[in-house]
Scaffold this active site. Sequence first.
Site, PDB file in Angstrom:
ATOM      1  N   PHE A 118      -1.139   4.159 -11.424  1.00  0.00           N
ATOM      2  CA  PHE A 118      -1.269   2.874 -10.737  1.00  0.00           C
ATOM      3  C   PHE A 118      -2.309   2.046 -11.464  1.00  0.00           C
ATOM      4  O   PHE A 118      -3.442   2.488 -11.655  1.00  0.00           O
ATOM      5  CB  PHE A 118      -1.669   3.047  -9.266  1.00  0.00           C
ATOM      6  N   ASP A 125      -8.464   4.173 -17.203  1.00  0.00           N
ATOM      7  CA  ASP A 125      -8.557   3.330 -16.014  1.00  0.00           C
ATOM      8  C   ASP A 125      -9.371   4.106 -14.983  1.00  0.00           C
ATOM      9  O   ASP A 125      -8.880   5.049 -14.358  1.00  0.00           O
ATOM     10  CB  ASP A 125      -7.149   3.017 -15.492  1.00  0.00           C
ATOM     11  N   LYS A 130     -13.427  -1.980  -8.059  1.00  0.00           N
ATOM     12  CA  LYS A 130     -13.700  -1.379  -6.758  1.00  0.00           C
ATOM     13  C   LYS A 130     -15.189  -1.295  -6.408  1.00  0.00           C
ATOM     14  O   LYS A 130     -15.774  -2.256  -5.964  1.00  0.00           O
ATOM     15  CB  LYS A 130     -13.019  -0.011  -6.689  1.00  0.00           C
TER      16      LYS A 130
HETATM   17  C1  LIG Z   1      -6.578   3.221 -10.853  1.00  0.00           C
HETATM   18  C2  LIG Z   1      -6.435   1.827 -10.376  1.00  0.00           C
HETATM   19  N1  LIG Z   1      -6.310   0.833 -11.276  1.00  0.00           N
HETATM   20  C3  LIG Z   1      -6.187  -0.448 -10.898  1.00  0.00           C
HETATM   21  C4  LIG Z   1      -6.172  -0.799  -9.573  1.00  0.00           C
HETATM   22  C5  LIG Z   1      -6.028  -2.239  -9.181  1.00  0.00           C
HETATM   23  O1  LIG Z   1      -7.243  -2.735  -8.743  1.00  0.00           O
HETATM   24  P1  LIG Z   1      -7.306  -4.129  -7.948  1.00  0.00           P
HETATM   25  O2  LIG Z   1      -6.625  -3.917  -6.630  1.00  0.00           O
HETATM   26  O3  LIG Z   1      -8.779  -4.400  -7.821  1.00  0.00           O
HETATM   27  O4  LIG Z   1      -6.612  -5.129  -8.788  1.00  0.00           O
HETATM   28  C6  LIG Z   1      -6.303   0.193  -8.590  1.00  0.00           C
HETATM   29  C7  LIG Z   1      -6.275  -0.145  -7.165  1.00  0.00           C
HETATM   30  O5  LIG Z   1      -6.094   0.679  -6.302  1.00  0.00           O
HETATM   31  C8  LIG Z   1      -6.435   1.544  -9.004  1.00  0.00           C
HETATM   32  O6  LIG Z   1      -6.550   2.528  -8.124  1.00  0.00           O
END
Ligand SMILES: Cc1ncc(COP(=O)(O)O)c(C=O)c1O
Length: 398
Positions: free
Chosen positions: A138, A223, A252
């Site tokens: 994700f 990520d 986050k």
């Molecule tokens: C691993 C990861 N990357 C990216 C994101 C996307 O982040 P945002 O909602 O701040 O755009 C999330 C959101 O849950 C995530 O868990």
Amino acid sequence: MDSQTLMMLSEKYVAHTYTRYPVVLTRGKGTRVWDPEGEEYLDFVAGLAVCNLGHCHPNVVRAIREQAEKLIHVSNFYYIEPQIQLASLLCKHSFADKVFFCNSGAEANEGAFKLARKYAKEKVEKDRYEIITMERSFHGRTLATLTATGQEKFHKGYEPLMPGFKYVAFDDMGAVRDAVGPKTCAVMVEPIQGEGGVNCPSKGYLRALREICDEKKLLLIFDEVQVGMGRTGKLFAYEHDGVEPDLLTLAKSLAGGVPIGALLIKKGVAESFKSGDHASTFGGNPLASAAGEAALRAILEEGMLENCQKMGDYFFSKLEAVKNKFPFVQEIRGKGLILGMELKKDGSSVVQEMLKKKILINCTMGNVLRFLPPLIVTKEEIDRVVAALEEVFSNWGV
Ligand SMILES: Cc1ncc(COP(=O)(O)O)c(C=O)c1O
């Protein structure tokens, strides 16, 4: 306003992109949140890994208040001290030499894609642009990041997707080797998959990714939007394996609950972003950066990493004991305080039942209960959650 009125108004005026629980939250402190009627909840969702320090950490609140009185925003045409302080602190405590600030995880990942493409074209070969990502990953909800996300359910209805992404099975080095081609410029992975079901790779996987990236002149992107900032018991999840990426994305919990995103970049790659190549109006603005500095210092200076490791091990062992009692529990996974309990059936009713017991938990992928308490969580709070879970399971049957 009372909860009922607020929920009614939300239905009427707020876009229906979220399936919400019937709870309004107005106040938070540490591991607890309260509704307008004064009902208290124990929060093991923590804003989905945003409130790692707990709600309204006093140092973050103070930093926001003091910064708000001085300067809330100016353009990135000008230097601002809180942004410089946060960037230097992040570099001091990571592999990185430079930081680009933005406002969310998706935006940080967009920056990583752009930089990876630009670097490859300039430094490797003109025609390289493809990024390999993992199934069940994700990476966000913008068009590029939902394309990067290796889950079809997020793609539906938004086609045509962005070109230049290829998916391979998570934790399968053979699949990565087979997928690398003349157009590949980078490999992107979450060191632990969060939304995809709290999936941990085998030992050696991240190192093997590093090796193939070095061999084929690809950038390695981690990520850590969900697992960074202490969530796994180290400041960054990559530290567990001692494997450094070229690019790492954060968001986050980086600013203790204030929206922020960051792209951490290694020297030699950072130079491919030149003046005017990338930007974000609010990126690293004074308010968010001041909150970020206070949040990062609190994680480093208040024993949160140690507590996360200790409480994570304790929680894991308690969940293992629950698994041994109930045959419909398949597996316990995770590290530190990102823990998943895979069930052999749908877990959404468990979340509802826990809510009745005034405990907030999450379920991802339909059958993986996900626990993301603040890093300041105590043994007693874990015991309460485990006892409530056992009670729910006992009434659930086999
Ligand atoms: C691993 C990861 N990357 C990216 C994101 C996307 O982040 P945002 O909602 O701040 O755009 C999330 C959101 O849950 C995530 O868990």
